[in-house]
Design an enzyme around this catalytic site. Structure first.
Site, PDB file in Angstrom:
ATOM      1  N   GLU A 105       9.291   0.947  10.927  1.00 15.81           N
ATOM      2  CA  GLU A 105      10.391   1.894  10.651  1.00 15.81           C
ATOM      3  C   GLU A 105       9.768   3.275  10.748  1.00 15.81           C
ATOM      4  OE1 GLU A 105      13.497   1.279  10.205  1.00 15.81           O
ATOM      5  OE2 GLU A 105      13.538  -0.871   9.851  1.00 15.81           O
ATOM      6  N   LYS A 129       0.886  -1.177   0.000  1.00 13.07           N
ATOM      7  CA  LYS A 129       0.000   0.000   0.000  1.00 13.07           C
ATOM      8  C   LYS A 129       0.917   1.219   0.000  1.00 13.07           C
ATOM      9  CE  LYS A 129      -1.493   2.937   2.019  1.00 13.07           C
ATOM     10  NZ  LYS A 129      -1.168   4.329   1.633  1.00 13.07           N
TER      11      LYS A 129
END
Ligand code: NAP
Length: 473
Positions: free
Chosen positions: A246, A170
């Site tokens: 992250e 996505k």
């Protein structure tokens, strides 16, 4: 180029579409299919269906597909760089650097795919053997940001495919075109239908939530802001989905009195200005010893002022526009706030009039230690400088943040460099270097900068589960 959804190896239209803008002008450059929850579940279905065959595909075959993807990316480096520059705004030189970096993840994980490892040891009791094998986690949802639209995708797709997982990517809605170009390359490289699905969407919250609540999804790997990371960690808790995060950074850049100043300024230019400061690894706070601070600031300001600002796609541009109005508005607000509290602009410091989301390279001195610009991720070409007197003070200031992604340390005293590197709470340190990113190294943060590592051998372990088989023979 393709602008539909890529599901089950086919390009499929969506009920709606959304526009992609050129950050240099604010004008529409493309319209892209807008995936919804139904499309998201169709993508999960495709990924789950393709999983058993892909995980059973010999590692050598998976490796060769990844190697082919590396070669195709390298052949098409110019056109990919142009596309990145067009939708993200970054200068072509930065975009070319990103393509090379992004492709390298496919090459590195092609090499890792064939190094599957496990262990077998005798149990301490002597009664049996402890056999540990590694198996792919399963269907992975990969959510990526706009600042490195190619590299943040390949840093996840490379290890996932090498490990035998299938994925739904996505991409950020500001930069979906690069992700769609990557889908074309992967299909051409021989990735079977359903192994990689790409789902652009303007309804990121809803489509990602729908996927994380589908029991066939076993992992989410997210790169983006800490704020959204927290939301996804909470959603992942519902089905106890494996997570890699992250997240944001607030990198300190420390310059000690014994540093080689030429090298520190060179490093600062890379750590600050790669991608015009739109990087999670961007140096966000400069802490410089009081005896060299004025010299460092003046040299940095001279270099920053000389940079050529312009449309990312124009040859010769060194700093492109920022990605969108929100980002440039945020940078402008942080600088105004610092100036109002007494900071001085050694160069830059004011947003220009006119179209496009431009902000000039800026150096601020005399920044108050509690200024918002030192606490928030700037994500733009601004270098605030604060002075320190002692090593202990520098380390304390560096650690005074909820983030812990990366820090930069400049000193010619190696013992000090290593001591400070160990004392700083960060997942990565650039010691006399302004660049740490390397596909062969474990990239990631501590504290609120993330969970897990991408790149290197560790990056592949994030897509594998250890299975322990107690054996008697
Ligand atoms: P962001 O707003 O967190 O968005 C990242 C991705 O999450 C985009 O695809 C976004 O889609 C999607 N998203 C937004 N809200 C969501 C929700 N509620 N549920 C699910 N997905 C959602 O971050 P960004 O502004 O694109 O990127 C900048 C941030 O990324 C910075 O904080 C930077 O430090 C961080 N970053 C970290 C690393 C790292 O490795 N640590 C690397 C690069 C960037 P939409 O685009 O549709 O909103």
């Amino acid at each position: 180029m393709q602008t539909d959804l890529f599901i089950g190896g086919k390009w499929v239209p969506a009920a709606g579409r959304f526009d992609v803008l050129d950050p240099a002008t604010g004008e529409v450059i493309a319209s892209v299919a807008d995936g919804d929850e139904t499309d998201a579940i169709a993508a999960v279905e495709a990924a789950a269906g393709a999983g058993p065959a892909w995980s059973a595909t010999p590692p050598r075959v998976r490796a060769e597909v990844l190697r082919k993807a590396f070669e195709l990316m390298t052949e098409r480096a110019s056109e990919l760089a142009h596309l990145i520059s067009l939708e993200n705004g970054k200068a072509l030189t930065d975009a070319r650097g990103e393509v090379a970096y992004a492709a390298e993840f496919f090459r590195w994980y092609a090499e890792e795919a064939v190094r599957g490892e496990g262990t077998v040891v005798t149990a301490p009791s002597g009664a049996n053997r402890i056999l540990v094998v590694r198996q792919p986690v399963g269907v992975c949802v990969l959510v990526t940001p706009w600042n490195f639209p190619a590299a943040m995708a390949t840093r996840k797709i490379g290890p996932a495919l090498a490990a035998g997982c299938t994925v739904i990517l996505k991409p950020a809605s500001d930069t979906p075109l690069t992700a769609l170009a990557m889908a074309e390359i992967l299909a051409e490289a021989g990735v079977p239908a359903g192994v990689v699905n790409v789902l652009p969407s303007r309804s990121s919250g809803r489509v990602v939530s729908a996927m994380l609540h589908d029991p066939r999804v076993r992992k989410v790997s997210f790169t983006g802001s800490t704020e959204v990371g927290r939301i996804l960690l909470a959603q992942a808790a519902d089905n106890v989905v494996n997570t890699s995060m992250e997240l944001g950074g607030n990198a300190p850049f420390l310059v000690f009195e014994d540093a080689d100043l030429d090298s520190a300024v060179d490093g600062a230019m890379v750590a600050k200005m790669r991608n015009a400061g739109e990087a999670c690894t961007a140096a966000n706070r400069f802490y410089v010893h009081e005896s060299v601070a004025a010299d460092f600031a003046s040299r940095l300001a001279t270099r920053m002022a000389a940079l050529r600002v312009g449309p990312g796609t124009s040859p010769g541009t060194e700093v492109g526009p920022l990605v969108n109005e929100d980002t440039v508005g945020k940078v402008d607000g942080l600088v105004r706030d610092a100036l109002a509290a007494g900071a001085v602009a050694a160069t830059g410091g004011a947003r220009p009039d006119g179209p496009g989301y431009y902000y000039p390279p800026t150096v601020l001195t005399g920044v108050a230690p509690d200024a918002a610009i030192l606490r928030k991720e700037i994500f733009g070409p601004v270098a605030p400088i604060v002075t320190f007197g002692s090593e202990a003070e520098a380390v304390a200031m560096a650690n005074d943040t909820e983030y812990g992604l990366v820090a930069y340390v400049y000193t010619t005293d190696l013992a000090r460099g290593l001591r400070v590197s160990e004392a700083i709470e960060a997942g990565m340190i650039g010691l006399n270097r302004g660049l740490v990113s390397d596909p062969a190294a474990p990239f990631g943060g501590v504290k609120q900068s993330g969970v897990g590592r991408e790149g290197g051998h560790e990056g592949m372990l994030d897509y594998l589960e250890s299975k322990y088989i107690a054996v008697t023979w």
